[in-house]
Write an enzyme that holds these catalytic residues in place. Structure first.
Site, PDB file in Angstrom:
ATOM      1  N   ASP A 325       0.851  -1.183   0.000  1.00 18.28           N
ATOM      2  CA  ASP A 325       0.000   0.000   0.000  1.00 18.28           C
ATOM      3  C   ASP A 325       0.894   1.243   0.000  1.00 18.28           C
ATOM      4  OD1 ASP A 325      -2.074   1.717   0.098  1.00 18.28           O
ATOM      5  OD2 ASP A 325      -2.900   1.029   1.998  1.00 18.28           O
ATOM      6  N   GLU A 525      -9.420   8.284   4.487  1.00 15.61           N
ATOM      7  CA  GLU A 525      -8.251   7.865   5.274  1.00 15.61           C
ATOM      8  C   GLU A 525      -8.063   8.726   6.517  1.00 15.61           C
ATOM      9  OE1 GLU A 525      -4.951   6.161   3.114  1.00 15.61           O
ATOM     10  OE2 GLU A 525      -5.963   6.569   1.227  1.00 15.61           O
TER      11      GLU A 525
HETATM   12  C1  BGC Z   1      -4.952   3.274   0.576  1.00 17.25           C
HETATM   13  C2  BGC Z   1      -5.366   2.095  -0.245  1.00 17.25           C
HETATM   14  C3  BGC Z   1      -5.391   2.450  -1.698  1.00 17.25           C
HETATM   15  C4  BGC Z   1      -4.073   3.031  -2.121  1.00 17.25           C
HETATM   16  C5  BGC Z   1      -4.042   3.473  -3.554  1.00 17.25           C
HETATM   17  C6  BGC Z   1      -3.724   3.924   0.043  1.00 17.25           C
HETATM   18  O1  BGC Z   1      -3.459   5.101   0.719  1.00 17.25           O
HETATM   19  O2  BGC Z   1      -4.718   2.863   1.903  1.00 17.25           O
HETATM   20  O3  BGC Z   1      -6.609   1.623   0.183  1.00 17.25           O
HETATM   21  O4  BGC Z   1      -5.697   1.317  -2.454  1.00 17.25           O
HETATM   22  O5  BGC Z   1      -3.766   4.142  -1.320  1.00 17.25           O
HETATM   23  O6  BGC Z   1      -4.759   4.617  -3.756  1.00 17.25           O
HETATM   24  C1  BGC Z   2      -3.343   9.335  -2.974  1.00 17.38           C
HETATM   25  C2  BGC Z   2      -4.178   8.186  -2.546  1.00 17.38           C
HETATM   26  C3  BGC Z   2      -3.484   7.440  -1.490  1.00 17.38           C
HETATM   27  C4  BGC Z   2      -2.999   8.352  -0.368  1.00 17.38           C
HETATM   28  C5  BGC Z   2      -2.057   7.632   0.531  1.00 17.38           C
HETATM   29  C6  BGC Z   2      -3.003  10.188  -1.803  1.00 17.38           C
HETATM   30  O1  BGC Z   2      -2.227  11.254  -2.180  1.00 17.38           O
HETATM   31  O2  BGC Z   2      -3.999  10.074  -3.926  1.00 17.38           O
HETATM   32  O3  BGC Z   2      -4.437   7.336  -3.616  1.00 17.38           O
HETATM   33  O4  BGC Z   2      -4.373   6.525  -1.007  1.00 17.38           O
HETATM   34  O5  BGC Z   2      -2.314   9.447  -0.855  1.00 17.38           O
HETATM   35  O6  BGC Z   2      -2.381   7.746   1.861  1.00 17.38           O
END
Ligand code: BGC
Ligand code: BGC
Length: 822
Positions: A325, A525
């Site tokens: 991830d 998130e």
């Molecule tokens: C998230 C994931 C996601 C990935 C790609 C991460 O920050 O925890 O769930 O698939 O980013 O966007």
């Molecule tokens: C991205 C997400 C990812 C996250 C990581 C963002 O900048 O666009 O896809 O999940 O960072 O925590």
């Protein structure tokens, strides 16, 4: 559940009781594999195909070391170009939450498909030492293909959990896969099968339920919807995509609900609660598993060999690929974003290295050469990547735009797809209160529709919608979508009633009833992590609106939009009926389908939703989960009224918890307020005073006299750890107004990390409020230690300047990450 499976489970429970020595509980984590807790033995419905295995071996035997390393790295489309793919032969790309063709989140679907072709073509042009290996493209289609404008947006998982309908879940998976295939995307980072146990977590809505029985039923249904049923011709055929179960494992059980935090559960709880969805998903043939950012007992999942290798690949016989991830490997002790042998050695098969891929490629290559990563482990990882590609038929597929269902843009948000989403909305609504059987409403009434969520598709859709946070989006970005208001208006107009929209709840003639739609604004998130479950602790405007209507004698139906159960006792008291709608997505019409009788006066759709999360009685009542000792929720897991059931709720306590001392909602300075104890001061001759923007004293005017460098700073009471936010590419966002243009250089900083903003301030229109966003990475690059920030906002000016500042916050902005000078 059938009696046979009860018996099987009982037997399994007895077996595990007798087989696991009691001392195992007392042992520290990460002991030798002998003492570890075993996971179920699983047989995937996708058998090893000898022809595929032979093909993989042939390709593998002809690959150079560089090509092997490239295969196990995934970069983001915002940092790796097709030319990079040609040169480095990376195995995969992803489009992260804020990434889109040409950096344009609102790009037309055809642009996505063209970009897919360009990356695919680059992988085919590359100068391979053996056979060509096409690239895989992955994306977060977590509630429909919602990154793409025009796609069908389904309710987030929390709402689907309330529907308790696995057949619906399968259908949603099918529609999502079809829409993804239209734009040439191969791989979905979904379903999330986290079991959120503390609703302060900002990702609670991504989980189906706090009780793993729901994940057990839904995980295989969604996997089969996306991939097609294993053993049938449909499996990974045209219009199907590769599914991912995530985040393995324990993401929903971190202490305090802290995103990316540490899960203190026992190994048995990890397996039986947090891991419950994995065995059925693997049995259904899921081809990828994403490792979790989080840790268990202090051990980061990206370095957890016992779980990634022994449990997942050993006990459960998972033979697909484990993807990381978003720089999650960088969290493993001893690793950085650009170097982490430990993750591969622990069992990761593909790094998700959005912006770090190049450095990671070099270091991984060196580690493979030196033997720090054993060749057998590297080969196993590559084999798994190739196996998934082969099972998906990638070696034989033409360019993305030439695939069977590609380019059929009419499928995006098609009437048939939207009908599935609308059904999902109907099934996910949970009726919590209905005093005096106010519902269902007659559509012949005079209906006032109020609240800032009424005509607001972004708000009803939540995070992971077009943008990562679901912000910077408007109704216009949903060409096929319908707001909740628009659905009500349609139903009422059809029956000859009258519906009026007023977000503020104003009216000239007293309406028969008011429907007030309000709730949480979108987040994703860690941005959604909260200190308590109190709804909108800092702003009670929705409550005031409900009370105003009630005082005027207007019956009130509340439709509450939220990513989790929240403490809303005062709002429930002020409502005659209260509906938990969660985050229904683009088909707002599903709400009117249930709230109103049809034009002939019949009840067309009853409420079906049952809470899949316990609803709290108090704002500090967390964790709160069904099965707890002394379980005492306001509405229990499984609660949900149907029409005709007695639905009044007695007056609820409105006592609020003591305010928390942490920075609320990622807002550092807003509406004139700061977290308790924080200060915003000026020094060295600069002065600061309160001014009014939207409300009295809600902003500050800082005056720099021009007598040498002067500064003003916002100071926290304790160091802030902004490392997650920096990795997630969040920005410092400031609303400002220039009243006197700077006569010398100006910087905005976090602690010692300073970014020049002179040009932006010099070109600003005096007297006008504007917003600037500086990526947190810029402060880090300029020397700030993002893991302990004491002054999250500093302005320094050498010349004279009059600068007004209003909201100062850390949030997501879709700005170029390398723009460190404004
Ligand atoms: C998230 C994931 C996601 C990935 C790609 C991460 O920050 O925890 O769930 O698939 O980013 O966007
Ligand atoms: C991205 C997400 C990812 C996250 C990581 C963002 O900048 O666009 O896809 O999940 O960072 O925590």
């Amino acid at each position: 559940m059938g009696s046979r499976s009860v018996a099987v489970r009982l037997l399994a429970a007895i077996a595990s009781l007798t087989l696991v020595p009691m001392t195992a509980l007392a042992l520290p984590k990460q002991v030798g594999s002998e003492q570890r807790v075993h996971w179920p033995s699983v047989t995937s419905k996708v058998p090893r195909d000898p022809a595929i295995e032979a093909r993989i071996e042939r390709i593998l035997s002809r690959m150079s070391l560089e090509e092997k390393v490239g295969q196990i790295i995934q970069a983001d489309i915002s940092s790796a170009t097709p030319d990079d793919i040609r040169k480095y032969k990376l195995g995969s790309i992803l489009g992260g939450g804020n990434s889109a063709p040409g950096g344009n989140e609102k790009a037309a679907p055809v642009e996505w498909l063209k970009l897919a072709d360009r990356y695919w073509q680059a992988s085919m042009d590359a100068d391979w030492s053996g056979e060509k290996i096409p690239i895989l493209w992955g994306i977060d289609a977590v509630h429909g293909h919602a990154n793409v404008v025009g796609a069908t947006v389904f309710p987030h998982n929390i709402g689907l959990g309330a529907a308790r309908d696995p057949a619906l879940i399968r259908r949603i998976g099918e529609v999502t896969a079809e829409e993804m295939a239209v734009t040439g995307v191969d791989w979905d980072f979904s379903p999330t099968i986290a079991v959120p146990r503390d609703d302060r977590w900002g990702r609670t809505y991504e989980g189906y339920s706090e009780d793993p029985s729901v994940q057990r039923a839904y995980a295989p249904a969604m996997v089969e919807g996306l991939q097609g049923r294993a053993g049938t011709k449909a499996f990974l055929g045209p219009g199907k995509v590769i599914a991912t179960v995530k985040h393995f494992v324990g993401d929903g059980g971190t202490a305090g609900g802290r995103d990316q935090g540490d899960n203190p559960s026992t190994d048995e709880q990890i397996r039986d609660i947090h891991g419950a969805g994995y065995p059925p998903a693997i049995e259904a043939g899921v081809q990828s598993v994403m490792a979790s950012f989080s840790a268990i007992g202090g051990v980061r999942m990206h370095g957890n060999r016992a779980l990634l290798t022994d449990a997942l690949k050993g006990d459960m016989h998972f033979d697909g690929l484990v993807v990381g991830d978003w720089n999650g490997h960088g969290l493993v002790p001893g690793c950085t974003d650009t170097s982490c042998a430990a993750s591969i050695n622990a069992g990761l098969d593909m790094f998700m290295a959005p912006d770090s891929w190049k450095g990671l490629y070099e270091s991984t290559l060196a580690q493979a050469r030196s033997g720090e990563i054993p060749m057998a482990r590297l080969d196993d990882a590559v084999r798994r990547v190739l196996r998934v590609k082969a099972r998906y038929g990638l070696f034989d597929k033409p360019a993305p735009s030439k695939r069977r269902t590609a380019g059929q843009f009419a499928l995006l948000g098609s009437p048939a797809h939207r009908a599935v989403a609308r059904q999902a909305v109907r099934e996910s609504l949970v009726l919590l209160k209905d005093r005096g059987a106010l519902l269902p409403l007659s559509p012949k009434l005079d209906v006032l529709v109020a609240g800032d969520g009424a005509d607001n598709i972004p708000k009803q859709s939540g995070g992971w919608t077009i943008t990562w946070q679901g912000t910077e989006v408007s109704n216009a970005d949903f060409p096929h979508g319908q707001s909740i208001w628009a659905g009500i208006q349609q139903a009422v107009a059809k029956a000859g009633g009258r519906a009026t929209l007023s977000a503020a709840g104003d009216y000239s003639l007293k309406p028969d009833v008011a429907i007030v739609v309000f709730g949480e604004n979108p987040y994703a998130e860690m941005v959604g992590d909260r200190p308590t479950l109190e709804y909108s602790a800092a702003d009670k405007k929705d409550l005031e609106l409900l009370r105003k209507l009630k005082a005027a004698g207007v019956p009130v139906v509340s439709v509450f939009l939220s990513g989790r159960p929240l403490w809303v006792n005062p709002e429930i008291n002020a409502s005659d009926a209260f509906v938990a709608a969660f985050l229904p997505g683009s088909e707002g019409g599903g709400v009117a389908d249930v709230l109103f009788r049809d034009a002939k006066g019949r009840v067309a759709n009853d409420f079906r939703g049952k809470l899949s999360f316990s609803w709290p009685k108090r704002a500090d009542q967390t964790p709160l989960n069904v099965g707890d000792a002394n379980y005492d929720p306001l509405f229990a897991f499984g609660y949900g009224l149907r029409y005709g059931e007695k639905g009044d709720v007695p007056q609820l306590s409105e006592e609020r918890p003591a305010p928390s001392s942490t920075g609320a909602d990622g807002l550092y300075f807003a509406r004139g307020r700061m977290p308790p104890g924080w200060t915003l001061t000026a020094g060295g001759g600069a002065t600061i005073r309160g001014i009014d923007r939207r409300a009295q004293e809600d902003s500050r005017l800082i005056t720099f006299t021009g007598a040498g460098e002067q500064s003003s700073a916002l100071a926290a009471t304790q160091p802030l750890d902004l490392s997650r936010e920096t990795n997630a590419q969040l920005s410092l966002i400031v609303d400002y107004r220039v009243d006197l243009k700077p006569s010398g250089p100006v910087f905005i900083g976090m602690d010692e990390g300073r970014v020049p903003v002179t040009a932006a301030l010099k070109s600003a229109t005096p007297g006008q409020w504007q917003t600037l966003a500086i990526p947190l990475g810029c402060f880090m690059g300029a020397g700030a230690d993002m893991s302990k920030v004491m002054r999250p906002f500093v302005v320094a000016s050498t010349g004279a300047l009059r600068l007004a500042v209003s909201d100062v916050r850390v949030a997501s902005a879709t700005v170029p990450q390398d723009r460190c000078s404004l």
